[in-house]
Design a protein around this motif. Structure first.
Motif, PDB file in Angstrom:
ATOM      1  N   THR A 182       0.838  -1.210   0.000  1.00  0.00           N
ATOM      2  CA  THR A 182       0.000   0.000   0.000  1.00  0.00           C
ATOM      3  C   THR A 182       0.873   1.259   0.000  1.00  0.00           C
ATOM      4  O   THR A 182       0.600   2.225   0.707  1.00  0.00           O
ATOM      5  CB  THR A 182      -0.947   0.010   1.236  1.00  0.00           C
ATOM      6  OG1 THR A 182      -0.175  -0.257   2.411  1.00  0.00           O
ATOM      7  CG2 THR A 182      -2.062  -0.996   1.104  1.00  0.00           C
ATOM      8  N   GLY A 183       1.946   1.235  -0.792  1.00  0.00           N
ATOM      9  CA  GLY A 183       2.773   2.434  -0.980  1.00  0.00           C
ATOM     10  C   GLY A 183       2.229   3.266  -2.135  1.00  0.00           C
ATOM     11  O   GLY A 183       1.094   3.063  -2.602  1.00  0.00           O
ATOM     12  N   SER A 184       3.053   4.192  -2.647  1.00  0.00           N
ATOM     13  CA  SER A 184       2.596   5.128  -3.697  1.00  0.00           C
ATOM     14  C   SER A 184       2.034   4.406  -4.918  1.00  0.00           C
ATOM     15  O   SER A 184       1.010   4.812  -5.483  1.00  0.00           O
ATOM     16  CB  SER A 184       3.754   5.996  -4.179  1.00  0.00           C
ATOM     17  OG  SER A 184       4.290   6.731  -3.144  1.00  0.00           O
ATOM     18  N   SER A 185       2.721   3.347  -5.354  1.00  0.00           N
ATOM     19  CA  SER A 185       2.283   2.655  -6.580  1.00  0.00           C
ATOM     20  C   SER A 185       0.913   2.022  -6.363  1.00  0.00           C
ATOM     21  O   SER A 185       0.004   2.157  -7.185  1.00  0.00           O
ATOM     22  CB  SER A 185       3.299   1.578  -6.980  1.00  0.00           C
ATOM     23  OG  SER A 185       4.586   2.125  -7.096  1.00  0.00           O
ATOM     24  N   ALA A 186       0.765   1.315  -5.234  1.00  0.00           N
ATOM     25  CA  ALA A 186      -0.511   0.655  -4.943  1.00  0.00           C
ATOM     26  C   ALA A 186      -1.633   1.672  -4.812  1.00  0.00           C
ATOM     27  O   ALA A 186      -2.737   1.473  -5.342  1.00  0.00           O
ATOM     28  CB  ALA A 186      -0.387  -0.153  -3.650  1.00  0.00           C
ATOM     29  N   VAL A 187      -1.336   2.769  -4.131  1.00  0.00           N
ATOM     30  CA  VAL A 187      -2.381   3.777  -3.882  1.00  0.00           C
ATOM     31  C   VAL A 187      -2.893   4.368  -5.196  1.00  0.00           C
ATOM     32  O   VAL A 187      -4.076   4.692  -5.334  1.00  0.00           O
ATOM     33  CB  VAL A 187      -1.834   4.868  -2.917  1.00  0.00           C
ATOM     34  CG1 VAL A 187      -2.707   6.101  -2.922  1.00  0.00           C
ATOM     35  CG2 VAL A 187      -1.712   4.300  -1.511  1.00  0.00           C
ATOM     36  N   GLN A 188      -2.001   4.470  -6.187  1.00  0.00           N
ATOM     37  CA  GLN A 188      -2.458   4.960  -7.497  1.00  0.00           C
ATOM     38  C   GLN A 188      -3.237   3.881  -8.247  1.00  0.00           C
ATOM     39  O   GLN A 188      -4.212   4.177  -8.932  1.00  0.00           O
ATOM     40  CB  GLN A 188      -1.252   5.398  -8.332  1.00  0.00           C
ATOM     41  CG  GLN A 188      -0.604   6.662  -7.804  1.00  0.00           C
ATOM     42  CD  GLN A 188       0.432   7.231  -8.756  1.00  0.00           C
ATOM     43  OE1 GLN A 188       1.179   6.486  -9.391  1.00  0.00           O
ATOM     44  NE2 GLN A 188       0.506   8.534  -8.849  1.00  0.00           N
ATOM     45  N   ALA A 189      -2.783   2.636  -8.130  1.00  0.00           N
ATOM     46  CA  ALA A 189      -3.374   1.560  -8.934  1.00  0.00           C
ATOM     47  C   ALA A 189      -4.708   1.061  -8.375  1.00  0.00           C
ATOM     48  O   ALA A 189      -5.627   0.717  -9.138  1.00  0.00           O
ATOM     49  CB  ALA A 189      -2.383   0.395  -9.045  1.00  0.00           C
ATOM     50  N   ILE A 190      -4.824   1.013  -7.048  1.00  0.00           N
ATOM     51  CA  ILE A 190      -5.984   0.370  -6.413  1.00  0.00           C
ATOM     52  C   ILE A 190      -7.342   0.922  -6.889  1.00  0.00           C
ATOM     53  O   ILE A 190      -8.214   0.148  -7.288  1.00  0.00           O
ATOM     54  CB  ILE A 190      -5.827   0.397  -4.870  1.00  0.00           C
ATOM     55  CG1 ILE A 190      -4.827  -0.708  -4.461  1.00  0.00           C
ATOM     56  CG2 ILE A 190      -7.159   0.255  -4.131  1.00  0.00           C
ATOM     57  CD1 ILE A 190      -4.316  -0.612  -3.033  1.00  0.00           C
ATOM     58  N   PRO A 191      -7.548   2.256  -6.909  1.00  0.00           N
ATOM     59  CA  PRO A 191      -8.879   2.738  -7.319  1.00  0.00           C
ATOM     60  C   PRO A 191      -9.235   2.316  -8.746  1.00  0.00           C
ATOM     61  O   PRO A 191     -10.409   2.044  -9.039  1.00  0.00           O
ATOM     62  CB  PRO A 191      -8.750   4.262  -7.226  1.00  0.00           C
ATOM     63  CG  PRO A 191      -7.585   4.512  -6.335  1.00  0.00           C
ATOM     64  CD  PRO A 191      -6.653   3.363  -6.517  1.00  0.00           C
ATOM     65  N   LEU A 192      -8.245   2.242  -9.637  1.00  0.00           N
ATOM     66  CA  LEU A 192      -8.533   1.890 -11.031  1.00  0.00           C
ATOM     67  C   LEU A 192      -8.717   0.383 -11.191  1.00  0.00           C
ATOM     68  O   LEU A 192      -9.592  -0.063 -11.945  1.00  0.00           O
ATOM     69  CB  LEU A 192      -7.423   2.420 -11.941  1.00  0.00           C
ATOM     70  CG  LEU A 192      -7.367   3.954 -11.960  1.00  0.00           C
ATOM     71  CD1 LEU A 192      -6.182   4.457 -12.751  1.00  0.00           C
ATOM     72  CD2 LEU A 192      -8.655   4.533 -12.539  1.00  0.00           C
ATOM     73  N   ILE A 193      -7.921  -0.397 -10.480  1.00  0.00           N
ATOM     74  CA  ILE A 193      -8.114  -1.856 -10.541  1.00  0.00           C
ATOM     75  C   ILE A 193      -9.489  -2.192  -9.953  1.00  0.00           C
ATOM     76  O   ILE A 193     -10.215  -3.037 -10.472  1.00  0.00           O
ATOM     77  CB  ILE A 193      -6.983  -2.600  -9.794  1.00  0.00           C
ATOM     78  CG1 ILE A 193      -5.630  -2.336 -10.467  1.00  0.00           C
ATOM     79  CG2 ILE A 193      -7.265  -4.103  -9.752  1.00  0.00           C
ATOM     80  CD1 ILE A 193      -4.426  -2.955  -9.767  1.00  0.00           C
ATOM     81  N   ALA A 194      -9.865  -1.478  -8.883  1.00  0.00           N
ATOM     82  CA  ALA A 194     -11.157  -1.744  -8.233  1.00  0.00           C
ATOM     83  C   ALA A 194     -12.323  -1.523  -9.194  1.00  0.00           C
ATOM     84  O   ALA A 194     -13.334  -2.219  -9.139  1.00  0.00           O
ATOM     85  CB  ALA A 194     -11.321  -0.841  -7.020  1.00  0.00           C
ATOM     86  N   GLU A 195     -12.160  -0.560 -10.100  1.00  0.00           N
ATOM     87  CA  GLU A 195     -13.240  -0.274 -11.059  1.00  0.00           C
ATOM     88  C   GLU A 195     -13.396  -1.389 -12.081  1.00  0.00           C
ATOM     89  O   GLU A 195     -14.467  -1.586 -12.642  1.00  0.00           O
ATOM     90  CB  GLU A 195     -12.946   1.035 -11.806  1.00  0.00           C
ATOM     91  CG  GLU A 195     -13.244   2.252 -10.977  1.00  0.00           C
ATOM     92  CD  GLU A 195     -12.828   3.541 -11.676  1.00  0.00           C
ATOM     93  OE1 GLU A 195     -12.559   3.512 -12.901  1.00  0.00           O
ATOM     94  OE2 GLU A 195     -12.770   4.567 -10.986  1.00  0.00           O
ATOM     95  N   GLN A 196     -12.281  -2.121 -12.333  1.00  0.00           N
ATOM     96  CA  GLN A 196     -12.301  -3.152 -13.378  1.00  0.00           C
ATOM     97  C   GLN A 196     -12.566  -4.547 -12.834  1.00  0.00           C
ATOM     98  O   GLN A 196     -13.341  -5.313 -13.396  1.00  0.00           O
ATOM     99  CB  GLN A 196     -10.926  -3.181 -14.055  1.00  0.00           C
ATOM    100  CG  GLN A 196     -10.954  -2.740 -15.471  1.00  0.00           C
ATOM    101  CD  GLN A 196      -9.625  -2.973 -16.147  1.00  0.00           C
ATOM    102  OE1 GLN A 196      -8.815  -3.802 -15.756  1.00  0.00           O
ATOM    103  NE2 GLN A 196      -9.426  -2.229 -17.215  1.00  0.00           N
ATOM    104  N   ALA A 197     -11.904  -4.853 -11.745  1.00  0.00           N
ATOM    105  CA  ALA A 197     -11.906  -6.234 -11.245  1.00  0.00           C
ATOM    106  C   ALA A 197     -13.283  -6.615 -10.699  1.00  0.00           C
ATOM    107  O   ALA A 197     -14.043  -5.747 -10.262  1.00  0.00           O
ATOM    108  CB  ALA A 197     -10.866  -6.359 -10.137  1.00  0.00           C
ATOM    109  N   SER A 198     -13.559  -7.927 -10.713  1.00  0.00           N
ATOM    110  CA  SER A 198     -14.805  -8.339 -10.072  1.00  0.00           C
ATOM    111  C   SER A 198     -14.640  -8.220  -8.562  1.00  0.00           C
ATOM    112  O   SER A 198     -15.571  -7.877  -7.846  1.00  0.00           O
ATOM    113  CB  SER A 198     -15.171  -9.767 -10.472  1.00  0.00           C
ATOM    114  OG  SER A 198     -14.182 -10.660 -10.024  1.00  0.00           O
ATOM    115  N   HIS A 199     -13.433  -8.517  -8.081  1.00  0.00           N
ATOM    116  CA  HIS A 199     -13.150  -8.353  -6.657  1.00  0.00           C
ATOM    117  C   HIS A 199     -11.682  -8.014  -6.462  1.00  0.00           C
ATOM    118  O   HIS A 199     -10.828  -8.526  -7.186  1.00  0.00           O
ATOM    119  CB  HIS A 199     -13.499  -9.625  -5.870  1.00  0.00           C
ATOM    120  CG  HIS A 199     -13.500  -9.373  -4.404  1.00  0.00           C
ATOM    121  ND1 HIS A 199     -12.387  -9.533  -3.619  1.00  0.00           N
ATOM    122  CD2 HIS A 199     -14.487  -8.923  -3.573  1.00  0.00           C
ATOM    123  CE1 HIS A 199     -12.678  -9.187  -2.369  1.00  0.00           C
ATOM    124  NE2 HIS A 199     -13.948  -8.816  -2.310  1.00  0.00           N
TER     125      HIS A 199
END
Ligand code: N01
Length: 545
Positions: A182-199
């Motif tokens: 949950t560093g800088s890279s994760a914090v940027q990626a998580i909201p966008l992955i969340a929009e795509q992934a089923s979970h």
């Protein structure tokens, strides 16, 4: 046939591009090797969803050419990865630098040939090349840290590291994704992955402090205003930045010089709220005592903690996402909808702070006695920062001395520029420099200008080589340590202090004395005839003892 150059440059990131530009203008024959298929370095490899710079685009760019500054226009307040890549491509072609660059070629090692006073550089295509000088523009955050988690190799789904993201688009639609980190890279990626992934399941070892980035399209009038007065703007960023630490020109409310603890709670809150509304990393420009005094730091940390709690609906999840350690001592993160992602039904947070992930199985992650099914895993686990890119190569100095041995107990450099026993081997934006707490493009430009002057001095004096004196290296190590220990940085585990890599020493990694003081040291060296350096081996026995 073995080719010979005056200088070999390694890595075509922002520093390598400028090194090619500058050194070829000095009339040197040069060659740059780059593992990727094009320029951009970190911005070439970090193609993960949401990758975006968190320093304003008008700042996070080269200052060496006003024509370039005027020609290039940024489309957003904070440029995304694709635009940054385009920018670095543009600069490379604008100055016709590509002809000096060889892509898809990783440098595996460099050995100093003492008789010839030359480096013999080995590349992944099986060739060797010779050069009098090596300029290592290999990047601060470019050696991905793959976590040693049991069972990772048996996972049957896709595995990605944020710092080695594929060029082809990755589609997580309909997939169960696990993000580790949950560093800088994760914090940027998580909201966008969340929009795509089923979970999406996020495995968090340490919660981060994140503040809103507030990115927006670049207002044309703002861009014009900066361009009309770019030189003055750059001067302010470089020389009037916060304590010479963070190059972030903050126009809205200027820089503060008063202390947090000498300010009323109402006034403090008003300043913090102003920074919050401005967005981005303006929190680095608050009160100087937040860096050195825990009570002062807590005033800011508590302000941000309140904001985090307000952004997350579920109090238990909010509690897990709220850090309790001093703020700004890990890199502050500027986010876009990070905390809000945890308000979605398809996102779960798994706390692994007390017990690490037990194992990765063929179909997911086993943690806290539970199995989390995943079709894809994203390792957002960071980097072996500042030293990893160099220690992963086989670098051999005088007397067969290995850089890995030289740096075994601490990252020994003088001024974050050179090492004792490694003649004509310049490291840029590396350990022992202020790059990670200033603006790395500025630091690279200044360091490379210094390297160019130094090379000209050597050539003009009939000498063959320069290297750091061992005692100067010791003094610089002490200086780095003194500046570090005066702050709260050592109280928090972060890559700044090497804590993310098992067995890595914090010593010599960052210089926190400020850019002004750093300039005073290295300009002083050049002005006084390089007293901290040895020419042509000098007292070599000391350097490799
Ligand atoms: O890497 P990080 P990053 N098991 O080291 C966790 C710059 N950057 O790639 O904190 C479980 O910050 C680790 O946990 P912990 C920026 O300077 C800038 O995100 O060590 N977890 C942490 O949560 C930044 O600071 C931009 O306890 C493990 C995470 O992985 C730097 O790059 C964007 C683990 C790593 O976080 C690095 O950022 C991106 C394990 N075994 C990056 N090992 C912008 O410009 C590690 N972790 C916006």
């Amino acid at each position: 046939m073995q080719q010979r150059y005056d200088a070999i440059i390694v890595g075509a990131g922002m520093a390598g591009i400028y090194a090619v530009y500058h050194l070829q203008r000095l009339g040197l024959s040069i060659k740059l090797f780059e593992a990727g298929s094009s320029v951009g370095g970190t911005w070439y490899w970090n193609r993960y969803p949401g990758a975006r710079v968190d320093i304003e685009s008008m700042e996070y760019s080269y200052a060496f050419s006003d024509e370039l500054q005027q020609e290039w226009s940024w489309s957003e307040r904070y440029a995304g990865q694709a635009e940054l890549s385009r920018y670095f491509e543009f600069v490379t072609d604008r100055f016709d630098l590509r002809r000096h660059m060889q892509f898809n070629t990783r440098v595996s090692g460099a050995r100093f040939d003492e008789d010839a006073a030359e480096w013999v550089v080995s590349t992944s295509d099986g060739q060797t090349h010779r050069a009098q000088y090596c300029v290592m523009t290999t990047g601060l955050l470019s050696a991905p840290n793959k976590p040693e988690i049991k069972g990772l190799e048996q996972f049957k789904g896709e595995v990605y590291h944020t710092g080695l993201w594929p060029k082809e688009p990755v589609d997580f639609s309909g997939k169960r994704v696990g993000v580790i980190g949950t560093g800088s890279s994760a914090v940027q990626a998580i909201p966008l992955i969340a929009e795509q992934a089923s979970h999406l399941t996020v495995f968090q070892r340490t919660p981060a402090y994140a503040v809103p980035l507030r990115n927006h399209p670049m207002p044309a009038e703002y861009q014009q205003k900066v361009k009309a007065d770019y030189a003055e703007w750059r001067r302010k960023e470089r020389y009037e930045s916060f304590g010479g630490w963070v190059a972030m020109h903050y126009e809205a409310s200027g820089l503060t010089t008063t202390m947090a603890l000498d300010t009323s709670p109402e006034e403090r809150r008003a300043l913090y709220e102003d920074r919050w509304q401005n967005g981005g990393l303006a929190f680095y420009n608050v009160y100087p005592d937040v860096y050195v005094n825990r009570e002062a730091n807590d005033t800011l940390a508590e302000f941000i903690r309140e904001k985090i709690r307000a952004r997350v609906n579920d109090p238990a999840t909010a509690a897990l996402l709220t850090p309790d350690y001093p703020i700004l001592m890990k890199r502050l993160i500027a986010d876009t909808n990070y905390y809000e992602a945890y308000n979605r039904d398809n996102v779960a947070l798994v706390d692994i702070s007390k017990r690490p992930i037990e194992t990765i199985t063929a179909t997911g992650v086993q943690a806290n006695g539970q199995h989390y099914e995943c079709d894809a895993l994203v390792l957002a686990t960071g980097y072996d920062a500042m030293t990893g890119a160099l220690t992963r190569m086989h670098v051999e100095g005088r007397g067969g001395r290995l850089l890995t041995d030289h740096w075994a107990e601490r990252a020994r450099t003088y001024l974050g520029l050179m090492c004792a026993g490694f003649p004509n081997f310049f490291v840029i934006d590396a350990a022992g420099s202020p790059s990670v707490v200033f603006q790395p493009i500025f630091v690279a430009e200044e360091q490379i200008n210094w390297v160019g002057d130094c090379i000209q001095q050597i050539a003009g004096s009939g000498r063959r080589s320069i290297e750091a004196r061992p005692e100067a290296e010791d003094a610089w190590g002490d200086e780095c340590e003194r500046a570090l220990q005066a702050t709260l940085f050592p109280t928090v585990n972060s890559w700044y202090v090497g804590a993310n890599i098992a067995g890595k020493s914090h010593k010599g990694l960052i210089y926190l004395g400020g850019m002004a003081e750093y300039r005073r040291w290295f300009n002083g060296e050049a002005a006084e005839g390089y007293p901290g350096f040895l020419f042509d081996g000098g007292l070599m026995q000391n350097a490799v003892a």
